[in-house]
Design a protein around this motif. Structure first.
Motif, short mmCIF file in Angstrom:
data_model
loop_
_atom_site.label_atom_id
_atom_site.label_comp_id
_atom_site.label_asym_id
_atom_site.label_seq_id
_atom_site.Cartn_x
_atom_site.Cartn_y
_atom_site.Cartn_z
N ALA A 1 0.86 -1.18 0.00
CA ALA A 1 0.00 0.00 0.00
C ALA A 1 0.90 1.23 0.00
O ALA A 1 1.98 1.21 0.60
CB ALA A 1 -0.92 0.01 1.21
N GLY A 2 0.45 2.29 -0.65
CA GLY A 2 1.30 3.48 -0.67
C GLY A 2 0.70 4.61 -1.47
O GLY A 2 -0.38 4.50 -2.04
N LYS A 3 1.43 5.71 -1.50
CA LYS A 3 0.96 6.94 -2.13
C LYS A 3 2.12 7.70 -2.73
O LYS A 3 3.18 7.85 -2.12
CB LYS A 3 0.24 7.81 -1.11
CG LYS A 3 -0.44 9.03 -1.70
CD LYS A 3 -1.69 8.62 -2.46
CE LYS A 3 -2.29 9.80 -3.22
NZ LYS A 3 -1.43 10.20 -4.38
N THR A 4 1.90 8.20 -3.95
CA THR A 4 2.88 9.07 -4.60
C THR A 4 2.68 10.51 -4.15
O THR A 4 1.61 10.89 -3.67
CB THR A 4 2.73 9.00 -6.12
OG1 THR A 4 1.37 9.34 -6.45
CG2 THR A 4 3.06 7.62 -6.66
N GLY A 5 3.73 11.30 -4.33
CA GLY A 5 3.65 12.72 -4.03
C GLY A 5 4.49 13.51 -5.01
O GLY A 5 5.66 13.19 -5.24
N SER B 1 9.87 14.71 -5.73
CA SER B 1 9.29 13.43 -6.09
C SER B 1 9.30 12.56 -4.84
O SER B 1 10.36 12.27 -4.27
CB SER B 1 10.10 12.77 -7.21
OG SER B 1 9.67 11.43 -7.44
N TRP B 2 8.10 12.13 -4.40
CA TRP B 2 7.96 11.37 -3.17
C TRP B 2 7.29 10.03 -3.44
O TRP B 2 6.47 9.92 -4.34
CB TRP B 2 7.09 12.10 -2.15
CG TRP B 2 7.63 13.33 -1.51
CD1 TRP B 2 7.53 14.62 -1.95
CD2 TRP B 2 8.31 13.40 -0.25
NE1 TRP B 2 8.10 15.48 -1.05
CE2 TRP B 2 8.59 14.76 0.00
CE3 TRP B 2 8.70 12.45 0.70
CZ2 TRP B 2 9.25 15.19 1.16
CZ3 TRP B 2 9.35 12.86 1.84
CH2 TRP B 2 9.63 14.23 2.06
N LEU C 1 10.42 15.05 -12.61
CA LEU C 1 10.02 13.74 -12.12
C LEU C 1 8.74 13.85 -11.29
O LEU C 1 8.60 14.75 -10.47
CB LEU C 1 11.12 13.12 -11.26
CG LEU C 1 12.45 12.82 -11.94
CD1 LEU C 1 13.48 12.40 -10.90
CD2 LEU C 1 12.28 11.72 -12.99
N THR C 2 7.82 12.92 -11.52
CA THR C 2 6.66 12.79 -10.64
C THR C 2 6.99 11.78 -9.56
O THR C 2 8.07 11.15 -9.57
CB THR C 2 5.43 12.31 -11.42
OG1 THR C 2 5.67 10.98 -11.90
CG2 THR C 2 5.14 13.23 -12.60
N LEU D 1 9.19 6.39 -6.74
CA LEU D 1 8.60 5.05 -6.74
C LEU D 1 9.57 4.01 -7.28
O LEU D 1 9.59 2.87 -6.81
CB LEU D 1 7.30 5.03 -7.54
CG LEU D 1 6.60 3.67 -7.67
CD1 LEU D 1 6.25 3.10 -6.31
CD2 LEU D 1 5.35 3.79 -8.54
N THR D 2 10.39 4.37 -8.25
CA THR D 2 11.32 3.40 -8.83
C THR D 2 12.36 2.95 -7.79
O THR D 2 12.73 1.78 -7.73
CB THR D 2 12.03 3.99 -10.05
OG1 THR D 2 12.80 5.17 -9.66
CG2 THR D 2 11.03 4.42 -11.11
N ILE D 3 12.84 3.89 -6.97
CA ILE D 3 13.80 3.54 -5.93
C ILE D 3 13.11 2.74 -4.83
O ILE D 3 13.66 1.76 -4.31
CB ILE D 3 14.47 4.82 -5.37
CG1 ILE D 3 15.29 5.50 -6.47
CG2 ILE D 3 15.34 4.50 -4.17
CD1 ILE D 3 15.93 6.80 -6.04
N TRP D 4 11.91 3.16 -4.44
CA TRP D 4 11.15 2.45 -3.42
C TRP D 4 10.90 1.00 -3.84
O TRP D 4 11.04 0.07 -3.04
CB TRP D 4 9.83 3.17 -3.19
CG TRP D 4 8.97 2.61 -2.10
CD1 TRP D 4 8.97 2.97 -0.78
CD2 TRP D 4 7.96 1.59 -2.23
NE1 TRP D 4 8.03 2.25 -0.09
CE2 TRP D 4 7.39 1.40 -0.95
CE3 TRP D 4 7.48 0.84 -3.30
CZ2 TRP D 4 6.38 0.48 -0.72
CZ3 TRP D 4 6.47 -0.09 -3.06
CH2 TRP D 4 5.93 -0.26 -1.79
N THR D 5 10.55 0.81 -5.09
CA THR D 5 10.29 -0.54 -5.60
C THR D 5 11.54 -1.40 -5.55
O THR D 5 11.48 -2.58 -5.19
CB THR D 5 9.76 -0.46 -7.04
OG1 THR D 5 8.59 0.37 -7.08
CG2 THR D 5 9.42 -1.84 -7.57
#
Length: 677
Positions: free
Chosen positions: A446-450, A458-459, A483-484, A490-494
Motif C-alpha cells: 500500500a502506498g501513495k505518490t507525491g 518526487s515522493w 520527475l513525478t 517510486l522506482t527507488i522504493w520498488t
C-alpha cells in the motif's frame, strides 16, 4: 616539571601514562603550571587506588589517535576502524604497531599526510616488539617489509552510517553527555539492520544515477533520502541522507523539509472514514472545479494532474487516482481543523498551515516525519514512536539502560483498515501500479505518490505488512526535476522493497469490518438477489442504501422461500464478516460441523432403535388467541422434551465410548468455549 618551574613557564610537556590519562579525563589541553601540578597530584592518587593494568587499559581506551574533522578519534578500538576499517581484534601485529606508534603523536605520524614518517615509526615499534619477545625474528622481517595497509583517506574519514548515527545521537543526548559517551566505554545497541541499510544505499545511489541517465537530467544534480521502519516495533532499520550514503554532510532524511504534495491526502480521507454514518469507501465524491477566495483577495483554484474533472467518483478511487479536486472538496466539507487534528494523531509534529492548500500537500515535512506518519497507518492506527536506540551497557556488557517501545492508539483500527484498503488500490489501480511490474502480486503493498508544483519534489511513501519505507528525490537548489512521484521516487522504493522479505496474503480485517458488494453508485447489491458489483470493506456501523435493481425482488421472497429457488442457490455467496462484530465465520463453521455430526449420530441411533413413526396429524388452524398460546406452549414443551432426550442419549453414547477405550480427544463434549469475548 622541574624544568618548567625553573623557566617560570611550560617549556616541556613530558608526563607519565597515568598523567596523560588524568589529563584526557579531567583537564583540557591548555598548557599551564597549575594544570601540571594537579595532574601530578591526581596521578599519584590514581596509582594509589587502581592497579597499573587497569590504568593502562583505560589509557588505551582514551588516548588520542587521530582527528576526523571536528570528531576526535580516541582509543585503539575506534582508531582500528578509522585507519583500517576493521575491528581491533582482527588486526595483524604490524597494524597494531602503527597504532602504538601514533600514540606519541597522531598528527605528526599521520599515515596519510606523512606515510614515510609513519612507516619509520611503525618499524621502530616492531623492533621493540622483537626485543620484548612478542614476535620472532622471522616475523619481524616479514612485518617490516609490509606496507602501511591503511584504508584510503576518503573512506576512513567517513562514518559508515552518518545519517543513522545522527539520529542515534539525538536519542542518546537526553541521557548521556558527550564526555560520557566519549570516555565511559559504553556499548550502544541499535536497531540498524546492516543488510537493509546496504540495499537502501545501493538503491538510492544507483537509482538516482539511472534516472539522470535515462531521463536526460544533469549528472549529479539529483539528491535523495530514504527511511525504513519496522511497522510493529518502530525500529529504524535503515536511513540514507545523501545519494553518497557515507558522506557526513547535510542529512536530508532528518533535516530536509520539503512540501509533501499528495502524501498528505490519506489524512483527509481518514478523517472522512472516521465518520461511518456519513462516509465510506463507496461514497461518491464530486471531482469538480472549485474556487476559493481568501480574505486577502487571493484565489485558490486547484486542478487535477490531467487538467480534467471526473465528476462523481467513489471515495476510494478518488484517493487511488489522487484527484485534487475531489480531495479539496472533501477536505473543506470535513473542515481544515478536523483534518489537522487527524494529521497530529498520525504522529506528525510539523507546522500545519491553516490554509486550504494544506489539503493537497502545502505542508513541509522531512522523510523521517513522513515515515512516522505512514507507519501509523501501516500499524493499524497504532502510532509507535520511531527509535534507533535499544539499550546501553557498560564496558563489561552489563546493561545500564533499556529503551522500550513507546506506542499509543492514534486512530481506531476500523477506519485505519479502510484507509489501508484504499492505499492498496492506489498500488494496484492508481498512481503506484507500475511497482507491481516487479513486486510480487501476492503481497499487500500500500502506498501513495507525491509530486509538488513544477516537479520540484518526487515522493513515495508506502508499506508492506512488515516494513514502511519513504523515498524523496529532488534538488538542493529546489529547481525542477521533471520527475513525478511515480517516475522518480517510486522506482527507488520498488527496488528496495523488491529485495526485502514480505508476508504474503490479504491483511486480516479487524473486528467491526465486513465486505459487501456495491454498484457504481455505492449502493448495496445483496448477493442473494443480485450478481456482480465490487466487493469493498465497510464499517459495521455503515448503513448502505440497497441497490434498486436488487431491492425490488424482495416482494417475491416469500414465494421463493415457499417453493424454493434454484437461481438463488446459484447466486454468488455472501462473504461473511472477516471478522466483524458478532459470530466469527470460523466459529460458525465449527458449530455447523458439530451440529451436523450430532444430527448424523441421532439419525443412526433412531435407525438402530427402530422407533415407530407416528401418523402425521392433520393441520390445525387455531382460531383464537388462547388457542395460539396453548399451541405455542405445547410446542415449547415438546422442544424441551426432545432436547432433554438428545442430551440423555449423548451422555449414554459418550459413556459407552469411554468404556470401549476411545481416545480422550475423540470423546470431548460437543460444546466448546467461544473464542470471542
Amino acid at each position: 616539571m622541574v624544568a618548567n618551574v625553573k623557566a617560570g613557564e611550560v617549556v616541556q610537556g613530558g608526563s607519565t601514562i597515568t598523567q596523560q590519562l588524568v589529563k584526557n579525563i579531567f583537564f583540557d589541553h591548555k598548557p599551564s603550571l597549575w594544570r601540571k601540578f594537579n595532574e601530578a597530584l591526581m596521578a599519584v592518587l590514581m596509582e594509589l587506588h587502581y592497579e597499573k593494568g587497569y590504568i593502562l587499559q583505560e589509557y588505551i581506551n582514551e588516548v588520542w589517535l587521530g582527528q576526523q574533522g571536528s570528531r576526535a578519534i580516541y582509543g585503539f578500538g575506534l582508531a582500528s576502524e578509522f585507519y583500517f576499517q576493521k575491528p581491533l581484534d582482527t588486526l595483524e601485529p604490524h597494524q597494531i604497531a602503527l597504532l602504538v606508534g601514533l600514540a606519541k603523536g597522531a598528527s605528526y605520524y599521520n599515515p596519510w599526510r606523512n606515510p614515510e614518517r609513519a612507516l619509520e615509526r611503525r618499524n621502530t615499534v616492531l623492533d621493540v616488539m622483537q626485543e620484548q619477545g612478542l614476535i620472532t625474528a622471522e616475523q619481524h622481517r616479514v612485518y617490516k617489509d609490509k606496507p602501511l595497509e591503511v584504508a584510503s583517506a576518503g573512506a576512513a574519514a567517513q562514518n559508515p552510517y552518518p545519517a543513522f548515527t545522527e539520529r542515534l545521537l539525538e536519542e542518546l543526548r537526553p541521557y548521556y553527555s558527550y564526555e560520557e559517551l566519549r570516555t565511559s566505554g559504553l556499548r550502544v545497541y541499535t536497531t540498524l539492520a546492516p543488510s537493509v541499510q546496504k540495499l537502501a544505499e545501493d538503491a538510492v545511489s544507483g537509482g538516482a544515477a539511472k534516472l539522470e541517465k535515462d531521463r536526460g537530467i544533469q549528472a549529479d544534480s539529483l539528491q535523495a533520502a530514504t527511511v525504513l521502519l519496522d511497522n510493529h516495533s518502530g525500529d529504524v532499520l535503515a536511513m540514507v541522507g545523501d545519494r553518497r550514503p557515507h558522506y557526513p554532510g547535510f542529512n536530508r532524511a532528518l533535516e530536509a523539509r520539503r512540501q509533501v504534495g499528495s502524501l498528505i491526502k490519506p489524512a483527509v480521507y481518514l478523517t472522512a472514514l472516521e465518520r461511518p454514518f456519513d462516509y465510506n469507501l463507496a461514497t461518491l465524491i464530486d471531482d469538480a472545479p472549485i474556487r476559493i477566495e481568501g480574505d486577502n483577495g487571493e484565489v485558490w483554484m486547484p486542478s487535477n494532474f490531467d487538467k480534467k474533472a471526473h465528476g462523481q467518483v467513489p471515495l476510494y478511487m478518488a484517493l487511488a487516482k489522487s484527484y485534487n479536486l475531489a480531495t479539496a472538496r472533501l477536505g473543506l466539507d470535513l473542515g481544515l481543523q478536523n483534518v489537522r487534528q487527524t494529521i497530529r494523531r498520525l504522529g506528525v509534529q510539523a507546522d500545519l498551515p491553516r490554509v486550504p492548500s494544506m489539503l493537497l500537500g502545502a505542508v513541509e515535512m522531512t522523510p523521517y516525519e513522513v515515515a512516522n506518519m505512514y507507519q501509523t497507518i501501516a500499524n493499524g492506527g497504532e502510532h509507535v514512536e520511531p527509535r534507533t536506540l535499544l539499550a546501553v551497557s557498560n564496558a563489561d556488557g552489563e546493561q545500564v539502560q533499556h529503551f522500550r517501545r513507546r506506542a499509543n492508539r492514534g486512530v481506531d483500527a476500523v477506519p485505519a483498515y479502510l484507509l489501508r484498503f484504499a492505499l492498496e488500490k492506489a498500488m494496484r489501480e492508481g498512481t503506484g501500479r507500475s511497482a507491481y511490474r516487479i513486486l510480487p502480486g501476492s503481497v499487500s503493498f500500500a502506498g501513495k505518490t507525491g509530486t509538488t508544483n513544477d516537479y520540484r519534489d518526487s515522493w513515495f511513501a508506502g508499506f508492506s505488512p512488515g516494513v514502511t519505507a519513504v523515498v524523496w528525490l529532488g534538488r538542493d537548489d529546489n529547481e525542477r526535476t521533471s520527475l513525478t512521484g511515480s517516475t522518480g521516487a517510486l522506482t527507488i522504493w520498488t527496488e528496495i522493497m523488491r529485495q526485502l522479505p514480505h508476508r504474503h496474503g490479504r491483511i486480516q480485517a479487524p473486528r467491526g469490518v465486513e465486505y459487501k458488494p456495491v454498484n457504481a453508485r455505492g449502493q448495496y447489491m445483496n448477493p442473494e438477489y443480485c450478481r456482480g458489483g465490487t466487493e469493498l470493506p465497510f464499517s459495521y456501523e455503515t448503513r448502505l442504501q440497497p441497490a434498486p435493481e436488487c431491492a425490488g425482488r424482495d416482494r417475491w421472497r416469500w414465494f421463493r422461500d415457499l417453493f424454493g429457488d434454484d437461481e438463488r442457490q446459484e447466486a454468488a455467496p455472501r462473504e461473511e464478516m472477516t471478522p466483524g462484530w458478532g459470530i466469527d465465520p470460523r466459529e460458525r463453521q465449527r458449530r455447523e460441523e458439530r451440529e451436523r455430526q450430532l444430527q448424523e449420530q441421532l439419525r443412526r441411533d433412531d435407525e438402530m432403535q427402530q422407533v415407530p413413526q407416528t401418523e402425521e396429524e392433520p393441520l390445525q388452524f387455531p382460531q383464537t388467541e388462547e388457542d395460539l398460546y396453548l399451541q405455542e406452549e405445547r410446542r415449547a414443551e415438546e422442544e424441551r422434551r426432545i432436547l432433554e432426550e438428545r442430551r440423555r442419549r449423548n451422555e449414554e453414547i459418550m459413556r459407552e465410548r469411554r468404556q470401549q477405550g476411545v481416545p480422550v480427544e475423540e470423546a470431548q463434549p460437543w460444546e466448546e468455549e467461544d473464542q470471542w469475548p
